[in-house]
Design an enzyme around this catalytic site. Structure first.
Site, mmCIF file in Angstrom:
data_model
loop_
_atom_site.group_PDB
_atom_site.id
_atom_site.type_symbol
_atom_site.label_atom_id
_atom_site.label_comp_id
_atom_site.label_asym_id
_atom_site.label_seq_id
_atom_site.Cartn_x
_atom_site.Cartn_y
_atom_site.Cartn_z
ATOM 1 N N TYR A 1 82.363 -45.231 19.750
ATOM 2 C CA TYR A 1 83.045 -44.204 18.949
ATOM 3 C C TYR A 1 82.130 -42.990 18.871
ATOM 4 O O TYR A 1 80.928 -43.136 18.603
ATOM 5 C CB TYR A 1 83.329 -44.744 17.548
ATOM 6 N N ASP B 1 74.633 -40.595 22.618
ATOM 7 C CA ASP B 1 75.091 -40.379 21.246
ATOM 8 C C ASP B 1 74.260 -41.255 20.310
ATOM 9 O O ASP B 1 74.504 -42.454 20.192
ATOM 10 C CB ASP B 1 76.587 -40.710 21.139
ATOM 11 N N LYS C 1 73.971 -38.244 10.656
ATOM 12 C CA LYS C 1 73.619 -39.223 9.626
ATOM 13 C C LYS C 1 72.209 -39.024 9.042
ATOM 14 O O LYS C 1 72.008 -38.111 8.231
ATOM 15 C CB LYS C 1 73.833 -40.639 10.184
#
Ligand code: KE4
Length: 430
Positions: free
Chosen positions: A144, A239, A267
């Site tokens: 994702y 990623d 994050k």
């Protein structure tokens, strides 16, 4: 019967927000029940609107490496707030955070700050297409990368598929230029490259996927992916929105000897405030406006409050060697969980890396998305709700990764393992 504050809040929320939430996973739809509405965090704990305290392994899905309400981060934000909240102009702290990030991840020679992981990966994809002049993107099933159209494509199972939209609203045209193959399946990847390699602008991957639970790459797999991309002139986008500063201080790329063309972060880099970034080799990043023609912009990119939080988080992490201590602590917790499952004869496979872990309800080591889909979802639901009832707050999905923080104590782990014993007993007796 008196309803709880969370039940009342959830009913009110659903009237004005789809599903009562601002991000789907928070709705508890896949596990059922009412999500506790949280009112504060305290180190390793969160407290809901009814005063219930939980040991938190969601940690905002990764950002809170130092735990909730970490003093050094709150103080930095307050100090920045005294001077204002946004300028729409360059600021010293953007330089400070950019230099910090590029010092921690040497493959990132230049970096652009954005506001979410979605923005980071969406921009990285556009940059790869601009730099190579090619249209196709290749991703891995189960990975994702946020919800931009090009990446919200999930091929069906099977070797390689020419994009099948995973969400209504993603046009067939967009999906058609996104290719997907199973993770950990090198022959499938070689087959797609043989067919379309010269049209592939970039391969984008979570190096240690965390969005189908935590899945670890087979030995040699990541370097083989990198070599294949290089051979066909495709860029490698790694990623690390989740794995950055979670797998290791230098991200998963530092553990597996990968030298990506572009890296995406998020994050932890914002310490709980909205910061993400994409960056990489100078010659590629100089394609980005205003130096180059590839356009990308953002009103709140490099926001001063977010920069202050990110600088505080990463500086503390680096200076206190947080990424050196958490892996061992995470391993201790996972050993206790594995022993509890074995004692109850409940088949689980537990993956952990750095400060991340996932308990899979299966007797086969999951290596890809299909393996995770085959896990025992009913067992996971019993596990999830029993843990919650015993004061342990977990991500409400088998497809999510759990996180620990610097604030999690031995007492927290003991309580977590005791709750897990009850959960595994409930599963064994169903
Ligand atoms: P955001 O747009 O949510 O900031 O980041 C998207 C993203 C990109 N790349 C990776 C590897 C990610 O894990 C994410 C977001 N992760 C999810 C948790 N699985 C965010 C939680 C949510 O969607 O509410």
């Amino acid at each position: 019967m008196k309803i709880t504050q969370s039940e009342a809040l959830f009913a009110a929320a659903k009237k004005v927000m789809p599903g009562g939430v601002n991000s789907p996973v928070r709705s508890f739809r896949s596990v059922g029940g009412v999500p506790p509405f949280l009112v504060r965090g305290e180190g390793s704990h969160v407290v809901d609107a009814d005063g219930n305290r939980y040991i938190d392994y969601v940690l905002s899905y990764g950002p809170l490496l130092l735990g909730h309400a970490a003093p050094m981060i709150g103080e930095a934000i307050k100090k920045a707030t005294d001077h204002g909240t946004s300028y729409g102009a360059p600021t010293p702290d953007e330089v400070t955070l950019a230099r910090l990030v590029t010092s921690l991840l040497p493959s990132m020679e230049m970096v652009r700050m954005v506001n979410s992981g979605t923005e980071a990966t969406m921009s990285a994809i556009r940059l790869a297409r601009a730099y190579t002049g090619r249209e196709y993107i290749l991703k891995f099933i189960g990975c994702y990368h946020g919800h931009s159209d090009s990446l919200l494509v999930q091929a069906g199972s099977g070797a390689s598929t020419f994009g099948v939209p995973d969400s209504p609203g993603v046009t067939k045209g967009t999906a058609a230029t996104t290719l997907s193959v199973p993770f950990n399946d090198l022959p499938a990847l070689e087959k797609v490259f043989a067919a379309k390699g010269r049209d592939i602008a970039a391969v984008i991957m979570e190096p240690t996927p965390g969005n189908m639970g935590l899945i670890l790459p087979k030995d040699g797999y990541l370097p083989a992916v990198q070599d294949l991309a290089r051979r066909y002139g495709s860029l490698l986008i790694i990623d690390e929105v989740m794995s950055g500063f979670r797998a290791a201080q230098g991200g998963s790329q530092s553990l597996y000897g990968i030298d990506p063309d572009i890296t995406c972060l998020g994050k932890v880099i914002g310490g709980g405030l909205p910061v993400a970034a994409y960056g990489g080799k100078r010659k590629i990043m100089e394609m980005v406006s205003p130096v180059g023609p590839m356009y990308q912009a953002g009103t709140l990119s490099g926001n001063p409050l977010a920069m202050a939080a990110g600088i505080a988080a990463l500086t503390w992490m680096r200076d206190h060697k947080v990424c050196d201590t958490l892996p061992e602590r995470c391993a201790v917790l996972c050993k206790g969980l594995a022993d509890a499952a074995a004692a109850a004869c409940v088949p689980v496979r537990i993956h952990h890396l750095g400060s991340m872990f996932t308990v899979f309800f299966t007797d086969k080591d999951p290596m890809n998305y299909d393996d995770v889909c085959a896990c025992d979802k009913e067992a996971f639901k019993i596990y999830f709700h029993t843990m919650l009832e015993n004061g342990v707050y977990l991500p409400p999905s088998q497809f999510e990764t759990n996180f620990i923080s610097l604030a999690h104590s031995d007492e927290d782990f003991a309580q977590t393992i005791a709750a897990a014993r009850k959960a595994f007993a409930a599963i064994a007796s169903r």
